[in-house]
Design an enzyme around this catalytic site. Structure first.
Site, mmCIF file in Angstrom:
data_model
loop_
_atom_site.group_PDB
_atom_site.id
_atom_site.type_symbol
_atom_site.label_atom_id
_atom_site.label_comp_id
_atom_site.label_asym_id
_atom_site.label_seq_id
_atom_site.Cartn_x
_atom_site.Cartn_y
_atom_site.Cartn_z
ATOM 1 N N THR A 79 -6.649 3.260 7.634
ATOM 2 C CA THR A 79 -7.062 1.937 8.097
ATOM 3 C C THR A 79 -7.503 1.937 9.557
ATOM 4 O O THR A 79 -8.428 1.217 9.934
ATOM 5 C CB THR A 79 -5.864 0.966 7.929
ATOM 6 O OG1 THR A 79 -5.493 0.996 6.559
ATOM 7 C CG2 THR A 79 -6.209 -0.441 8.333
ATOM 8 N N ASP A 108 -8.240 8.494 2.631
ATOM 9 C CA ASP A 108 -7.101 7.601 2.504
ATOM 10 C C ASP A 108 -5.892 8.536 2.431
ATOM 11 O O ASP A 108 -5.942 9.565 1.750
ATOM 12 C CB ASP A 108 -7.201 6.775 1.208
ATOM 13 C CG ASP A 108 -6.074 5.755 1.114
ATOM 14 O OD1 ASP A 108 -6.371 4.558 1.217
ATOM 15 O OD2 ASP A 108 -4.897 6.167 0.953
ATOM 16 N N SER A 109 -4.813 8.205 3.102
ATOM 17 C CA SER A 109 -3.758 9.210 3.220
ATOM 18 C C SER A 109 -3.053 9.491 1.901
ATOM 19 O O SER A 109 -2.338 10.482 1.788
ATOM 20 C CB SER A 109 -2.772 8.857 4.325
ATOM 21 O OG SER A 109 -1.862 7.885 3.928
ATOM 22 N N SER A 110 -3.309 8.695 0.876
ATOM 23 C CA SER A 110 -2.762 9.036 -0.446
ATOM 24 C C SER A 110 -3.462 10.262 -1.020
ATOM 25 O O SER A 110 -2.967 10.877 -1.957
ATOM 26 C CB SER A 110 -2.931 7.866 -1.419
ATOM 27 O OG SER A 110 -2.213 6.773 -0.922
ATOM 28 N N THR A 131 -1.156 5.364 7.174
ATOM 29 C CA THR A 131 0.305 5.287 7.322
ATOM 30 C C THR A 131 1.061 5.768 6.077
ATOM 31 O O THR A 131 2.202 6.199 6.185
ATOM 32 C CB THR A 131 0.738 3.833 7.608
ATOM 33 O OG1 THR A 131 0.215 2.991 6.581
ATOM 34 C CG2 THR A 131 0.269 3.375 8.963
ATOM 35 N N ASP A 132 0.403 5.677 4.903
ATOM 36 C CA ASP A 132 1.154 5.897 3.664
ATOM 37 C C ASP A 132 1.859 7.254 3.617
ATOM 38 O O ASP A 132 2.998 7.344 3.175
ATOM 39 C CB ASP A 132 0.229 5.746 2.446
ATOM 40 C CG ASP A 132 -0.234 4.306 2.262
ATOM 41 O OD1 ASP A 132 0.368 3.410 2.898
ATOM 42 O OD2 ASP A 132 -1.182 4.069 1.485
ATOM 43 N N THR A 189 19.999 13.127 0.594
ATOM 44 C CA THR A 189 20.471 11.791 0.210
ATOM 45 C C THR A 189 19.316 10.789 0.060
ATOM 46 O O THR A 189 18.310 10.869 0.762
ATOM 47 C CB THR A 189 21.504 11.237 1.213
ATOM 48 O OG1 THR A 189 21.839 9.895 0.826
ATOM 49 C CG2 THR A 189 20.985 11.213 2.642
ATOM 50 N N GLN A 190 19.512 9.853 -0.855
ATOM 51 C CA GLN A 190 18.534 8.766 -1.025
ATOM 52 C C GLN A 190 18.629 7.749 0.116
ATOM 53 O O GLN A 190 17.740 6.914 0.278
ATOM 54 C CB GLN A 190 18.780 8.049 -2.360
ATOM 55 C CG GLN A 190 18.496 8.940 -3.557
ATOM 56 C CD GLN A 190 18.803 8.281 -4.882
ATOM 57 O OE1 GLN A 190 18.978 7.065 -4.963
ATOM 58 N NE2 GLN A 190 18.870 9.081 -5.926
HETATM 59 N N1 ASP Z 1 -3.872 3.397 2.417
HETATM 60 C C1 ASP Z 1 -4.040 3.624 3.833
HETATM 61 C C2 ASP Z 1 -3.728 5.082 4.107
HETATM 62 O O1 ASP Z 1 -2.589 5.468 4.114
HETATM 63 C C3 ASP Z 1 -3.165 2.736 4.600
HETATM 64 C C4 ASP Z 1 -3.161 2.975 6.074
HETATM 65 O O2 ASP Z 1 -4.077 3.505 6.673
HETATM 66 O O3 ASP Z 1 -2.187 2.605 6.683
HETATM 67 O O4 ASP Z 1 -4.633 5.828 4.317
#
Ligand code: ASP
Length: 345
Positions: free
Chosen positions: A17, A61-63, A93-94, A280-281
């Site tokens: 993002t 996208d970080s996913s 951030t993901d 640990t969770q």
């Molecule tokens: N889906 C985005 C990512 O992780 C969200 C972000 O940038 O925070 O790439």
């Protein structure tokens, strides 16, 4: 031509993002032009730094981040290590906590700042948190004390805290304060000033060379326990062909069901050569194997304590270790010690 008296920072934009701006005509979000960063964020000129940038094309996208992206970031840092005082990695951030953890293991004897940051709102939006995150990260990456970098570590800066990267988890999808470091204090906090917590920042052993590890294994998996988990689910995970390591995400201080089929499955897998680590969770606190009967049986079976390591750090530490060697004794020995400040023992 770069001015070599100035602080030089390399900004690596992987995606996410933070790098988005609104198209003036269509109103849609499009990637920001990092080759023109000083025009896009004119505030940065006030630093007077030499800023260079490298942008992933296409941005991820970080996913979609994986080992290849981590290796690419590590290589860019390796190739530019002498020429820059610090590095900023802009990232979604993901999965930022995984990436920062991975880089902490890949960059051995790091002596310069590598600061990950991102944002919840695009850099081009009015209420964005991106500019503040980027500007504070730059200040941190450039900070010196007695001529040495103040933060020679892989960190994550978000909202107003700098955390050790391999101690963090994404904790909030909404708030600007998106990360937690449940088991380690912030390395710095920003308010009117950026206040460094010098006593918790790692200092590199200067006599040791900077080594970049670029082989990462991925024959590993996670079993997250829940009450009533089925035997079939557990047994199938433990018998994945080629599996080298398994992270058992346990309850509380490292506890797991005592049923014979469960302990038998763990036992047999370890005897076959699988490395099993107990994480640990809980987001805060530590595994204490043997505190309860429900964890003593895991310890007896040869499960290694993950102490207070995060799942993100456990995954990436295992990728790093299994990339270096397949020797189970060596991997187990390395798991039991803190390599980059990822655990408190
Ligand atoms: N889906 C985005 C990512 O992780 C969200 C972000 O940038 O925070 O790439």
């Amino acid at each position: 031509m770069a001015d070599h008296r100035k602080t030089s920072i390399l900004i690596i934009y992987t995606g996410g993002t933070i790098g988005m701006v609104q198209d003036q005509e269509t109103g849609t979000l499009k990637p920001f032009r990092f080759d023109n960063i000083l025009e896009e964020v004119p505030e940065l000129k006030k630093f007077g730094f030499n800023l260079s940038s490298f942008a992933f094309n296409p941005p991820l996208d970080s996913s979609n981040i994986n080992q290849d992206a981590w290796i690419k970031v590590a290589e860019i840092i390796e190739q530019n290590y002498q020429g820059f005082d610090g590095f900023i990695v802009l990232h979604g951030t993901d999965t930022m906590a995984y990436s920062a953890s991975a880089l902490s293991f890949m960059l051995e004897n790091l002596a310069k700042p590598v600061i990950f940051t991102g944002s919840q709102l695009p850099i081009g939006s009015l209420r964005t948190d991106a500019k503040e995150n980027l500007i504070s990260s730059l200040e941190i990456a450039a900070a010196l004390k007695n001529g040495e970098p103040v933060v020679p570590e892989v960190g994550i800066f978000f909202e107003n805290s700098l955390y050790r990267g391999n101690r963090t988890s994404k904790n909030n999808t909404e708030d600007f304060n998106a990360f937690i470091s449940g088991n380690y204090p912030p390395l710095a906090e920003s308010g009117v000033h950026i206040r460094y917590n010098h006593s918790v920042i790692r200092n590199p052993e200067k006599s040791l060379p900077f080594v970049v590890h670029k082989r990462l294994g991925n024959d590993l998996t996670i079993v997250k326990l829940f009450p009533g988990i089925s035997r079939a689910a557990v047994e199938s995970a433990f018998s994945i062909p080629g599996l080298q390591a398994l992270i058992l995400e346990t309850f509380g201080a490292g506890n797991a069901p005592e049923e014979d089929w469960f302990i038998g499955c763990v036992n047999r897998a370890i005897l076959r050569g699988l490395v099993v680590i107990n994480v640990t969770q809980c987001k805060t606190g530590s595994v204490e194997m043997g505190m309860y009967e429900t964890s003593r049986r895991l310890a007896d079976a040869g499960v290694i304590s993950g102490h207070d390591i995060t799942t993100e750090a456990a995954v990436t530490k295992l990728m790093y270790l299994t990339g270096v060697s397949h020797d189970r004794e060596w991997i187990s020995g390395q798991l039991a010690i803190s390599l980059r400040g990822e655990m408190t023992i």
